[in-house]
Write a protein that holds these residues in place. Sequence first.
Motif, mmCIF file in Angstrom:
data_model
loop_
_atom_site.group_PDB
_atom_site.id
_atom_site.type_symbol
_atom_site.label_atom_id
_atom_site.label_comp_id
_atom_site.label_asym_id
_atom_site.label_seq_id
_atom_site.Cartn_x
_atom_site.Cartn_y
_atom_site.Cartn_z
ATOM 1 N N MET A 137 93.252 -41.827 29.923
ATOM 2 C CA MET A 137 94.695 -42.063 29.916
ATOM 3 C C MET A 137 95.049 -43.247 29.026
ATOM 4 S SD MET A 137 97.387 -40.674 31.132
ATOM 5 C CE MET A 137 99.130 -41.094 31.013
ATOM 6 N N LEU A 138 94.220 -44.263 29.023
ATOM 7 C CA LEU A 138 94.479 -45.422 28.168
ATOM 8 C C LEU A 138 94.367 -45.051 26.689
ATOM 9 C CD1 LEU A 138 92.615 -48.179 30.209
ATOM 10 C CD2 LEU A 138 95.073 -48.088 29.749
ATOM 11 N N MET A 139 93.410 -44.221 26.337
ATOM 12 C CA MET A 139 93.307 -43.767 24.953
ATOM 13 C C MET A 139 94.545 -42.979 24.549
ATOM 14 S SD MET A 139 90.611 -44.883 23.449
ATOM 15 C CE MET A 139 90.276 -43.785 22.075
ATOM 16 N N GLY A 152 93.093 -37.821 24.045
ATOM 17 C CA GLY A 152 93.373 -38.322 25.388
ATOM 18 C C GLY A 152 94.002 -37.256 26.263
ATOM 19 N N TRP A 153 94.879 -36.464 25.673
ATOM 20 C CA TRP A 153 95.567 -35.373 26.376
ATOM 21 C C TRP A 153 94.559 -34.394 26.977
ATOM 22 C CZ3 TRP A 153 100.984 -35.039 26.481
ATOM 23 C CH2 TRP A 153 101.524 -33.829 26.905
ATOM 24 N N GLY A 243 103.322 -28.209 30.600
ATOM 25 C CA GLY A 243 102.060 -27.985 31.291
ATOM 26 C C GLY A 243 101.521 -29.245 31.920
ATOM 27 N N LYS A 244 101.450 -30.322 31.148
ATOM 28 C CA LYS A 244 100.852 -31.562 31.644
ATOM 29 C C LYS A 244 101.718 -32.225 32.703
ATOM 30 C CE LYS A 244 97.618 -32.619 29.655
ATOM 31 N NZ LYS A 244 96.280 -32.027 29.865
ATOM 32 N N ALA A 276 102.062 -38.005 31.402
ATOM 33 C CA ALA A 276 101.689 -37.994 29.982
ATOM 34 C C ALA A 276 102.721 -37.251 29.148
ATOM 35 C CB ALA A 276 100.305 -37.369 29.807
ATOM 36 N N GLY A 277 103.246 -36.151 29.683
ATOM 37 C CA GLY A 277 104.250 -35.395 28.949
ATOM 38 C C GLY A 277 105.531 -36.180 28.760
#
Length: 680
Positions: A137-139, A152-153, A243-244, A276-277
């Motif tokens: 997640m950090l990347m 990262g995704w 999706g995410k 993330a999205g």
Amino acid sequence: MSQTLSAATLLAVPLAPLVGSALAGVFGTAFGGNRIGRKLSHSLTILGVFVAFVISAMTLKDVAIDGARFNQTLYTWMSVGALKMEVGFLIDGLTAMMMVVVTFVSLMVHIYTIGYMEEDAGYNRFFAYISLFTFSMLMLVMSNNMLQLFFGWEAVGLVSYLLIGFWYNRPTAIFANMKAFLVNRVGDFGFILGIGLLAAFAGTLNYAETFAKAGELAQLTFPGTDWMLLTVACICLFVGAMGKSAQFPLHVWLPDSMEGPTPISALIHAATMVTAGIFMVARMSPLFELSDTALNLILVVGAITALFMGFLGIIQNDIKRVVAYSTLSQLGYMTVALGASAYSVAVFHLMTHAFFKALLFLAAGSVIMGMHHNQDIRWMGGVRKYMPITWITSLLGSLALIGTPLFAGFYSKDSIIEAVHASHLPAAHFAHFAVMAGVFVTAFYSFRMYFLVFHGKERYDQNPDAHHHDDHAHDAHGHDDHHGHDHGPHESPWVVTLPLVLLAIPSVLIGYFTIEPMLFGGFFKDAIFVNHEAHGAMEELKEGFHGALAMAIHGLTTAPFWLALSGVVVSWYMYMINPALPAGIKARVMPLYKLLENKYYLDWINENILARGARALGTGLWKGGDQAVIDGALVNGSWKLVQRIAAVVRTLQTGYIYHYALVMILGVFALMSYFVWLNK
């Protein structure tokens, strides 16, 4: 570029959790010979995340106070013509905020896991997974280009697959992690198409270089159509976010992911993977601002998710699934804010939601532990007197969730509602109705769970599963004695309650202290772009803002507050005063209840129409296309045709000279006859 941020220091943020994960995952498991014990495994992973949190907090201070920025390529992986594939970091207000949220929530989850997973055989493996998840997640959030973003995704998706199916001996867990993996592949297909379109026409994967060409891209049309290229690219990117971030109809994986242990439910569904999205769309705001079509689509999808996922939360009896559907609904609120061009409001709600939703998930896990791994809220009640810390922190988290004035959720949620009301996009009217109705729904199901768990009569002895092992219990650790209810509830150990207290503090206070710089100050000034002339929602919000305290006082007179209060009162009456009423309503609206119970039949549609249709199509292509056309007609048919021609020609090859002489004479005669006929 500020000198206060160094590449080496920033590199330590993702690498520290990665190192902890590698050490625990290799030397703490059978893979590496179990050379280190449980205590050292959790110590190493917690240390790695703690280092990342400290550096992230220092980075946030430098960014917010000193105006520090960092945008630099650290490593060039390869170059394909003019297209460079690189690893680099972009540190601005948006990234710094996400770094702190991710590392703080992850740190709380790591500490909590010591108590929650104490008796699990996969203890070290679990710590390795959650640290690897933090690294991924950090990347993602620190990337300065779309290649690293995609890495990262996909990495968070892969590790979430491992975590949701952590108890891999359970068929339900295996089904859930496969479902999450496949649904996310659908979204990721759109995501990579969007990245590919931008890379093809912008000639770069770098954020800054792509955004600099946004005006040029807005003038292009998608080849062979009259569609705006940027609209197609933005919609493809948003499909990835659907999706995410579990937006309708790609939300179906998230409730089933409750099959994973509770700590990862908090980590995946609060601060990291599902947001993330939201982060990606906010990061891509210079592109989305140029497509009203994409923004309208985002508004509609977010509004449907916010309202209709909230309805599903009303009928849930599993304590974790109630919180899971709450997550879906709140992700819908964030998406609505993105569609209204209130990107800063969306990530502001992302931040506040991360704290109070992680709190609610971890509190739910504490209740499950205290209730000997019973998760059905119908067989709880009166837990407040046995688990006072879990009770008060759950109450604070619930008040933040429903948007109680002065709590963190109030500032972000009310700002979303006001931003949508101020938007002039066509879809804003439906979105405003959905988020307003969602206020009542959220308050109702949140306090339904709260009242049934912490107040009322104790119903532990009424649980039909109280005295036998339930193989399908979501959070059973495999110990039969944990399923009995011969003993009453008990408060959880300090490693569980300490994270609850530490998460409760920002759940109450963070909104009050950060709303002005984040929404109306310069915190996101070079991270988020809004065309105020075309989309003036944030300007209208700024004109009406007179301070955090004034906003809270005014909030007591607004419709959202009274809708939330009504939801709490109705819930209290139905489940505390007149508990027969819900059953009576259920009997009268049974078709509606069946619709909600079957989750709008989306799982049935996916499994029986889409999946079977895809399988039938695949079978048809295999038998009709591959076997009949390719193998049958082209491959086998070609050699059979040659064989038949050869069989006919072979009969002419007798080996006798007089046969060949006769053929030659007949041939000469035929040619002479032909030329004579031509000369007539």
